[in-house]
Scaffold this motif. Structure first.
Motif, PDB file in Angstrom:
ATOM      1  N   SER A 385       0.831  -1.208   0.000  1.00  0.00           N
ATOM      2  CA  SER A 385       0.000   0.000   0.000  1.00  0.00           C
ATOM      3  C   SER A 385       0.864   1.256   0.000  1.00  0.00           C
ATOM      4  O   SER A 385       0.580   2.219  -0.723  1.00  0.00           O
ATOM      5  CB  SER A 385      -0.929  -0.012   1.212  1.00  0.00           C
ATOM      6  N   ASP A 386       1.925   1.230   0.789  1.00  0.00           N
ATOM      7  CA  ASP A 386       2.814   2.396   0.855  1.00  0.00           C
ATOM      8  C   ASP A 386       3.550   2.623  -0.468  1.00  0.00           C
ATOM      9  O   ASP A 386       3.721   3.764  -0.906  1.00  0.00           O
ATOM     10  CB  ASP A 386       3.839   2.207   1.982  1.00  0.00           C
ATOM     11  N   VAL A 387       3.985   1.532  -1.084  1.00  0.00           N
ATOM     12  CA  VAL A 387       4.665   1.654  -2.378  1.00  0.00           C
ATOM     13  C   VAL A 387       3.699   2.195  -3.424  1.00  0.00           C
ATOM     14  O   VAL A 387       4.043   3.082  -4.222  1.00  0.00           O
ATOM     15  CB  VAL A 387       5.246   0.292  -2.829  1.00  0.00           C
ATOM     16  N   PHE A 388       2.494   1.693  -3.424  1.00  0.00           N
ATOM     17  CA  PHE A 388       1.490   2.145  -4.379  1.00  0.00           C
ATOM     18  C   PHE A 388       1.217   3.639  -4.204  1.00  0.00           C
ATOM     19  O   PHE A 388       1.044   4.372  -5.187  1.00  0.00           O
ATOM     20  CB  PHE A 388       0.204   1.338  -4.199  1.00  0.00           C
ATOM     21  N   ASP A 389       1.191   4.098  -2.950  1.00  0.00           N
ATOM     22  CA  ASP A 389       0.938   5.514  -2.657  1.00  0.00           C
ATOM     23  C   ASP A 389       2.193   6.376  -2.757  1.00  0.00           C
ATOM     24  O   ASP A 389       2.163   7.573  -2.427  1.00  0.00           O
ATOM     25  CB  ASP A 389       0.353   5.657  -1.250  1.00  0.00           C
ATOM     26  N   CYS A 390       3.301   5.764  -3.185  1.00  0.00           N
ATOM     27  CA  CYS A 390       4.581   6.472  -3.369  1.00  0.00           C
ATOM     28  C   CYS A 390       5.147   7.006  -2.056  1.00  0.00           C
ATOM     29  O   CYS A 390       5.897   7.997  -2.040  1.00  0.00           O
ATOM     30  CB  CYS A 390       4.426   7.613  -4.380  1.00  0.00           C
ATOM     31  N   LYS A 391       4.836   6.377  -0.940  1.00  0.00           N
ATOM     32  CA  LYS A 391       5.388   6.777   0.342  1.00  0.00           C
ATOM     33  C   LYS A 391       6.803   6.238   0.516  1.00  0.00           C
ATOM     34  O   LYS A 391       7.620   6.832   1.222  1.00  0.00           O
ATOM     35  CB  LYS A 391       4.495   6.285   1.482  1.00  0.00           C
ATOM     36  N   LYS A 396      14.634  -3.164  -2.174  1.00  0.00           N
ATOM     37  CA  LYS A 396      14.754  -4.080  -1.058  1.00  0.00           C
ATOM     38  C   LYS A 396      15.254  -3.409   0.213  1.00  0.00           C
ATOM     39  O   LYS A 396      14.727  -3.637   1.312  1.00  0.00           O
ATOM     40  CB  LYS A 396      15.680  -5.241  -1.446  1.00  0.00           C
ATOM     41  N   GLU A 397      16.256  -2.564   0.102  1.00  0.00           N
ATOM     42  CA  GLU A 397      16.853  -1.927   1.277  1.00  0.00           C
ATOM     43  C   GLU A 397      15.837  -1.072   2.017  1.00  0.00           C
ATOM     44  O   GLU A 397      15.703  -1.162   3.248  1.00  0.00           O
ATOM     45  CB  GLU A 397      18.054  -1.089   0.842  1.00  0.00           C
ATOM     46  N   GLU A 398      15.103  -0.219   1.284  1.00  0.00           N
ATOM     47  CA  GLU A 398      14.114   0.650   1.932  1.00  0.00           C
ATOM     48  C   GLU A 398      12.972  -0.159   2.531  1.00  0.00           C
ATOM     49  O   GLU A 398      12.444   0.169   3.603  1.00  0.00           O
ATOM     50  CB  GLU A 398      13.565   1.671   0.933  1.00  0.00           C
ATOM     51  N   LYS A 401      13.983  -1.728   5.830  1.00  0.00           N
ATOM     52  CA  LYS A 401      13.989  -0.713   6.895  1.00  0.00           C
ATOM     53  C   LYS A 401      12.559  -0.384   7.325  1.00  0.00           C
ATOM     54  O   LYS A 401      12.291  -0.188   8.512  1.00  0.00           O
ATOM     55  CB  LYS A 401      14.672   0.553   6.397  1.00  0.00           C
ATOM     56  N   ALA A 402      11.630  -0.338   6.368  1.00  0.00           N
ATOM     57  CA  ALA A 402      10.249   0.014   6.686  1.00  0.00           C
ATOM     58  C   ALA A 402       9.572  -1.066   7.524  1.00  0.00           C
ATOM     59  O   ALA A 402       8.622  -0.777   8.264  1.00  0.00           O
ATOM     60  CB  ALA A 402       9.459   0.248   5.398  1.00  0.00           C
ATOM     61  N   VAL A 403      10.074  -2.285   7.443  1.00  0.00           N
ATOM     62  CA  VAL A 403       9.482  -3.371   8.226  1.00  0.00           C
ATOM     63  C   VAL A 403       9.567  -3.071   9.715  1.00  0.00           C
ATOM     64  O   VAL A 403       8.656  -3.376  10.492  1.00  0.00           O
ATOM     65  CB  VAL A 403      10.175  -4.720   7.904  1.00  0.00           C
ATOM     66  N   ASP A 404      10.670  -2.431  10.123  1.00  0.00           N
ATOM     67  CA  ASP A 404      10.860  -2.118  11.544  1.00  0.00           C
ATOM     68  C   ASP A 404       9.726  -1.272  12.081  1.00  0.00           C
ATOM     69  O   ASP A 404       9.234  -1.493  13.191  1.00  0.00           O
ATOM     70  CB  ASP A 404      12.200  -1.406  11.740  1.00  0.00           C
ATOM     71  N   GLN A 405       9.261  -0.325  11.305  1.00  0.00           N
ATOM     72  CA  GLN A 405       8.131   0.539  11.718  1.00  0.00           C
ATOM     73  C   GLN A 405       6.825  -0.241  11.722  1.00  0.00           C
ATOM     74  O   GLN A 405       5.989  -0.078  12.593  1.00  0.00           O
ATOM     75  CB  GLN A 405       8.027   1.730  10.766  1.00  0.00           C
TER      76      GLN A 405
END
Length: 410
Positions: A385-391, A396-398, A401-405
């Motif tokens: 959803s975040d990728v689709f919304d361009c957030k 892979k690296e980003e 990192k986003a998994v932690d949140q």
């Protein structure tokens, strides 16, 4: 030559020491000027004898059932189905399989076990002549479906013959003779004894009967569906409804999906997917096919309910072309609206599916080995959803990192 046959079939007839006959749909269709997609053959020889005779020739014999005297004869890209002349008896109920088979050498006696007069015309290949014991030629001329013997005898023991009767009516545009029709309705309860797989096969053939033969435009499939409504036949076919309000099946090319939409619109179940799952299971649809059909029809109904674009295509992107072909016949506005967004996703190469994400569950497990795997799916859905919304960017690296949140609240 009364019936067009191949050189290979002529050679087969010449090799065998006894007369060889074509019978059934291939003869009927030839007389009607329709295409022949298979040849059913018969004669006095048993499959084992045919196999012995044809040994060392280009013909191959595959015995399918010694008990039924049934084998396949193959040469090049041609397949002929052969059955030995036989006499049959059936147990009570609607089973399609005879409980007793006796091999015979009398062609007239063999004809008694056929279902309809138009399917009981034999073509003597060696002598190039038609053999018609039951007036099938006249019935074909008058476009009439009639049982070879007393319809009570022919239809009371075999439920498949009842479905085939209505299927032939739809495919050929033939009328069903009155006594034959009345017997079919009287013994319709025998349809309960058929397997879901067999019911599904015949239903699909009825629904798609207009496409059965090239140039055939007088399909009576809607007449058959109306008959099933009038006489409450659906209850015997695994569809728990008395009458169906037919609308979409008349409009769409995908008759099976149109048929299911009409069932849903008639029943108006609380849960469409749950109800469809029950119906499809009852009529023998495989789990994989069922899941795909349910996704298509759920996409159809979610479009009618105006589900927002993002969530809609997260669920239905892969099946949208099929959904569109249904939706356009119900709401042109909604069909065009969703199609616009579908094309936008394609043209702009938007990430719309988990398989397009640059990470998967294995990547999360490697980076966060203590995380319960049950949490992977909601985490990946949120990242999508975040990728689709361009957030965030789809690398892979980003994403790692986003998994932690995500772990803080998912």
């Amino acid at each position: 030559m009364l019936i067009k046959i191949s050189d290979n079939l002529r050679k087969l007839a010449d090799i065998l020491p006894c007369d060889l006959y074509a019978v059934g749909g291939c003869v009927r269709n030839s007389l009607l000027g329709l295409e022949q997609d298979d040849f059913d053959l018969c004669g006095v020889l048993k499959p084992e004898k045919i196999s012995s005779i044809l040994e060392g020739t280009p013909f191959q014999v595959k015995i399918k059932s010694k008990n039924l005297g049934y084998c396949n004869i193959l040469i090049d890209d041609e397949l002929f189905e052969y059955v030995t002349f036989r006499r049959e008896s059936y147990a009570e109920g609607g089973s399609h399989m005879p409980d007793k088979v006796e091999f015979i050498d009398d062609i007239k006696e063999d004809a008694k076990r056929r279902d309809l007069t138009c399917n009981a015309i034999y073509y003597d290949i060696k002598n190039d002549k038609l053999i018609d014991f039951y007036g099938g030629l006249n019935d074909i001329k008058h476009k009439l479906l009639r049982t070879v013997e007393n319809p009570e005898y022919v239809l009371s023991k075999d439920g498949v013959r009842i479905l085939r009767l209505f299927r032939f009516s739809a495919e050929l545009g033939f009328k069903i003779e009155k006594e034959t029709f009345n017997a079919a309705i009287r013994y319709a309860q025998n349809l309960r004894d058929l397997t879901g797989e067999r019911v599904l096969t015949e239903l699909k053939l009825i629904l798609n009967s207009q496409k059965r033969y090239a140039g055939q435009t007088k399909s009576k499939f809607m007449n058959v569906l109306k008959i099933f409504n009038k006489y409450s036949i659906w209850q015997y076919l695994g569809v728990d409804v008395t009458k169906i309000k037919f609308n979409m099946v008349k409009k769409v090319d995908d008759k099976a999906c149109g048929f299911l939409i009409d069932i849903v619109d008639t029943v108006e179940p609380i849960s469409i997917s749950y109800y469809l799952n029950l119906v499809l299971a009852n009529i023998g649809v495989s789990r994989k096919t069922s899941n795909n059909v349910i996704n298509i029809l759920s996409g159809y109904y979610d479009a009618l309910n105006s589900l927002d674009n993002k969530n809609y295509f997260f669920k239905y992107f892969d099946n949208f072309p099929s959904i569109y072909l249904l939706l356009i016949h119900k709401s042109k506005y909604l069909a065009m609206k969703y199609q616009f967004f579908y094309k936008y996703i394609i043209n702009h190469k938007l990430v719309i599916s988990l398989k397009d994400l640059k990470i998967n569950g294995d990547d999360i497990a490697k980076a966060y080995p203590k995380v319960n795997p049950k949490r992977f799916k909601p985490i990946l859905d949120s990242l999508l959803s975040d990728v689709f919304d361009c957030k965030i960017e789809n690398n892979k690296e980003e994403l790692i990192k986003a998994v932690d949140q995500k772990l803080k609240y998912l």
